[in-house]
Design a protein around this motif. Structure first.
Motif, mmCIF file in Angstrom:
data_model
loop_
_atom_site.group_PDB
_atom_site.id
_atom_site.type_symbol
_atom_site.label_atom_id
_atom_site.label_comp_id
_atom_site.label_asym_id
_atom_site.label_seq_id
_atom_site.Cartn_x
_atom_site.Cartn_y
_atom_site.Cartn_z
ATOM 1 N N ALA A 144 4.441 0.446 6.645
ATOM 2 C CA ALA A 144 3.247 -0.377 6.834
ATOM 3 C C ALA A 144 1.987 0.485 6.777
ATOM 4 C CB ALA A 144 3.327 -1.111 8.172
ATOM 5 N N ALA A 145 2.068 1.695 7.325
ATOM 6 C CA ALA A 145 0.898 2.591 7.289
ATOM 7 C C ALA A 145 0.562 2.967 5.850
ATOM 8 C CB ALA A 145 1.176 3.844 8.124
ATOM 9 N N ALA A 146 1.574 3.205 5.034
ATOM 10 C CA ALA A 146 1.333 3.516 3.628
ATOM 11 C C ALA A 146 0.678 2.338 2.922
ATOM 12 C CB ALA A 146 2.657 3.887 2.953
ATOM 13 N N GLY A 147 1.159 1.144 3.203
ATOM 14 C CA GLY A 147 0.583 -0.056 2.585
ATOM 15 C C GLY A 147 -0.859 -0.276 3.012
ATOM 16 N N PRO A 224 10.497 8.849 1.831
ATOM 17 C CA PRO A 224 11.027 8.227 0.609
ATOM 18 C C PRO A 224 10.197 8.654 -0.608
ATOM 19 C CG PRO A 224 10.771 6.603 2.360
ATOM 20 C CD PRO A 224 10.118 7.860 2.840
ATOM 21 N N GLU A 225 10.850 8.708 -1.766
ATOM 22 C CA GLU A 225 10.195 9.202 -2.977
ATOM 23 C C GLU A 225 8.933 8.396 -3.326
ATOM 24 O OE1 GLU A 225 11.364 10.095 -7.652
ATOM 25 O OE2 GLU A 225 12.797 9.148 -6.287
ATOM 26 N N ALA A 226 9.045 7.078 -3.226
ATOM 27 C CA ALA A 226 7.884 6.251 -3.571
ATOM 28 C C ALA A 226 6.732 6.494 -2.598
ATOM 29 C CB ALA A 226 8.274 4.772 -3.579
ATOM 30 N N MET A 227 7.072 6.755 -1.338
ATOM 31 C CA MET A 227 6.029 7.028 -0.348
ATOM 32 C C MET A 227 5.343 8.356 -0.651
ATOM 33 S SD MET A 227 6.295 7.156 3.836
ATOM 34 C CE MET A 227 7.013 5.525 4.005
ATOM 35 N N ALA A 228 6.121 9.351 -1.057
ATOM 36 C CA ALA A 228 5.544 10.659 -1.427
ATOM 37 C C ALA A 228 4.613 10.491 -2.632
ATOM 38 C CB ALA A 228 6.659 11.649 -1.729
ATOM 39 N N ARG A 229 5.033 9.664 -3.596
ATOM 40 C CA ARG A 229 4.219 9.435 -4.794
ATOM 41 C C ARG A 229 2.888 8.752 -4.428
ATOM 42 N NH1 ARG A 229 6.163 5.653 -9.896
ATOM 43 N NH2 ARG A 229 4.123 5.582 -10.918
ATOM 44 N N LEU A 230 2.980 7.746 -3.571
ATOM 45 C CA LEU A 230 1.759 7.054 -3.160
ATOM 46 C C LEU A 230 0.838 8.005 -2.388
ATOM 47 C CD1 LEU A 230 0.123 4.423 -2.962
ATOM 48 C CD2 LEU A 230 1.369 3.901 -0.848
ATOM 49 N N ALA A 231 1.423 8.820 -1.527
ATOM 50 C CA ALA A 231 0.626 9.774 -0.750
ATOM 51 C C ALA A 231 -0.099 10.737 -1.686
ATOM 52 C CB ALA A 231 1.512 10.535 0.227
ATOM 53 N N ALA A 232 0.602 11.186 -2.719
ATOM 54 C CA ALA A 232 -0.028 12.097 -3.682
ATOM 55 C C ALA A 232 -1.200 11.405 -4.374
ATOM 56 C CB ALA A 232 1.006 12.568 -4.699
ATOM 57 N N GLU A 233 -1.021 10.154 -4.760
ATOM 58 C CA GLU A 233 -2.101 9.410 -5.426
ATOM 59 C C GLU A 233 -3.305 9.229 -4.513
ATOM 60 O OE1 GLU A 233 -1.528 5.849 -7.494
ATOM 61 O OE2 GLU A 233 0.112 6.599 -8.751
ATOM 62 N N ASP A 235 -4.028 11.194 -1.992
ATOM 63 C CA ASP A 235 -4.356 12.467 -1.362
ATOM 64 C C ASP A 235 -4.142 12.403 0.148
ATOM 65 O OD1 ASP A 235 -5.087 15.106 -1.323
ATOM 66 O OD2 ASP A 235 -7.242 14.700 -1.191
ATOM 67 N N ALA A 236 -3.024 11.809 0.536
ATOM 68 C CA ALA A 236 -2.698 11.647 1.959
ATOM 69 C C ALA A 236 -1.413 12.403 2.276
ATOM 70 C CB ALA A 236 -2.518 10.164 2.282
ATOM 71 N N ASP A 237 -1.148 12.586 3.576
ATOM 72 C CA ASP A 237 0.075 13.256 4.011
ATOM 73 C C ASP A 237 1.101 12.202 4.408
ATOM 74 O OD1 ASP A 237 1.983 15.031 5.042
ATOM 75 O OD2 ASP A 237 1.106 14.837 7.049
#
Lengths: 297, 297
Positions: A144-147, A224-233, A235-237
């Motif tokens: 939810a935090a990623a979203g 999770p891989e998708a979460m890492a990808r979103l974080a990279a986009e 610029d978040a940890d």
């Protein structure tokens, strides 16, 4: 339910002879936005947030009652969708919407109170963790935090990439692991809570209430891989989302080391003596301005 | 109370095996004003409003839980006074404040949920009134409405004449006749409710739910002298306050004719066959633009 909506009060069965009760207030603009979530999703989420508090005691939710503040421009369709959301989320756990109150308000305000029955079980509080216990989690962390981070990145709802849709959906409609609460009580959990302020902060509450130290193993908290990808986009940890994101309503519990845990519960840390400072921490890492880094020694 | 504030949920005794629950949302500017009422009075009133719903079922209140929305400028002192008000009103009926939730909000929002125990009594709903029953009231009628009318007459709080102070006090802090609810259930009341929308409208709910007609005797609803004086000063109709004022949280109930009522209950009308139109009315009077006048025949 013995008596439903329409009278001064509702009447519910309380076969255990004890009743579990929790209340939360959700304020538009602070806890939800009508342009980011449908009425139905807001209803689902508001109910989920409170039902999760009930299962976190080891109880079975029986009902919610709802106080609604509604602006004049809120349509009947929106209100219907909201109440459908309350009803459908309650149905997941066999609970009902027992009553409510509607008042006029300038913004949408939703007060939900959930009730539950312990079914003879001993309630699981925050204060029973003991040195030597393991710490385990059921449900998702950081979704939810990623979203929310994506929605907040000034992109609104129109540019959610396919791979990130599950995170936005998790923000709109959490999926608490309801069955895992009574399950943990049955397994002999020594402490339990609903992760609503973030895993680290909430386990800090367990540590303080129990007088212990809790140490999380970062290797047991994979991103999770998708979460890492979103974080990279963005610029978040991503570990910050996992450790401090609250709205997934995962459950965190401590169990005696010899308890054989079912697959719904995954061990993420250990309980040890407080040694003068009851707190929760991440083994070998510290929070920095950029995220959760390895200690530099 | 088995487990109080500080965990995911509170746990209360429910010895009856049934639990009575009611919730209300109070919004600043609509249900109260911080310049007209102290934090303490607002806490008393918010609790009273919900505790009254519990006794109106014939139950004993056991606890309230509170969801608070608070603006940044609300002081710690104001919040303390508010919670003191919750606590002191609950203490009147032996109930406790079992838990709560505080969120940031632009205006003060107070969601109160009250719980109660029936103690083995049959709950008194709105639907049991029968032709031949008498209608009785416990508590005050019109006092809070008179006080609100005075405060609303663009005079603020500085110019309340001595003789009218009891009405302003009644607006700020209602005094529901708590003991009369369980008492009425024990006496065999056939229907009961908390007068929150005004006597006539609320008895209309009883009439509809029970399929009966309720006829009030205006001679049984005398206007106190001070109320008549205030009404004359404000060019208002005092019988409108008595018949349509809601915030005193009086109790209205129907009883079999042969029940000997204690002095706390005064008979104000009769229940008869609906004759095709279930409603509540005032014998010989109708509402006009100027108030409740005798029929002109």
């Amino acid at each position: 339910m013995i008596l439903g909506p329409g009278d001064d009060a509702a009447i519910l069965e309380a076969p255990d002879g004890r009743v579990v009760v929790s209340t939360d207030l959700l304020i538009e603009g602070r806890h939800f936005r009508r342009d980011w979530s449908s009425g139905y999703d807001i209803g689902r989420k508001a109910a989920a947030q409170n039902l999760s508090d009930i299962v976190a005691m080891g109880a079975d939710p029986t009902a919610i009652v709802v106080g609604l503040g509604l602006p004049g421009e809120a349509s009947a369709e929106w209100l219907d969708a909201l109440t459908d959301g309350f009803r459908d989320e309650c149905a997941l756990v066999g609970a009902t919407v027992a009553g409510g109150d509607i008042a006029r308000s300038d913004i949408v305000v939703i007060g939900v109170t959930a009730l539950g029955d312990l079914g003879g079980r001993t309630p699981v509080t925050r204060s029973g963790a003991r040195p030597g216990d393991v710490v385990a989690v059921a449900g998702r962390l950081g979704y939810a935090a990623a979203g929310l981070a994506l929605l907040s990145a000034e992109r609104g709802t129109t540019e959610v990439p396919d791979f990130a849709e599950e995170f936005v959906a998790a923000h709109r409609r959490p999926e608490p692991p309801y069955a895992c609460g009574p399950e943990a009580a049955g397994l002999g959990a020594t402490a339990m809570l609903d992760v609503s302020d973030g895993l680290l902060q909430d386990l800090g509450h367990v540590a303080t209430a129990s007088g212990v130290r809790i140490v999380l193993d970062p290797a047991a908290l994979p991103v999770p891989e998708a979460m890492a990808r979103l974080a990279a986009e963005l610029d978040a940890d991503p570990l910050t989302w996992v450790l401090t994101g609250g709205e997934d309503h995962a459950l965190a519990a401590t169990f005696p080391r010899d308890v054989s845990l079912p697959p719904s519960w995954r061990v993420v840390g250990q309980v040890s003596d407080a040694e003068g400072e009851a707190k929760a921490e991440v083994s070998g890492r510290a929070e920095t301005s950029g995220g959760w880094d390895h200690f530099r020694e």
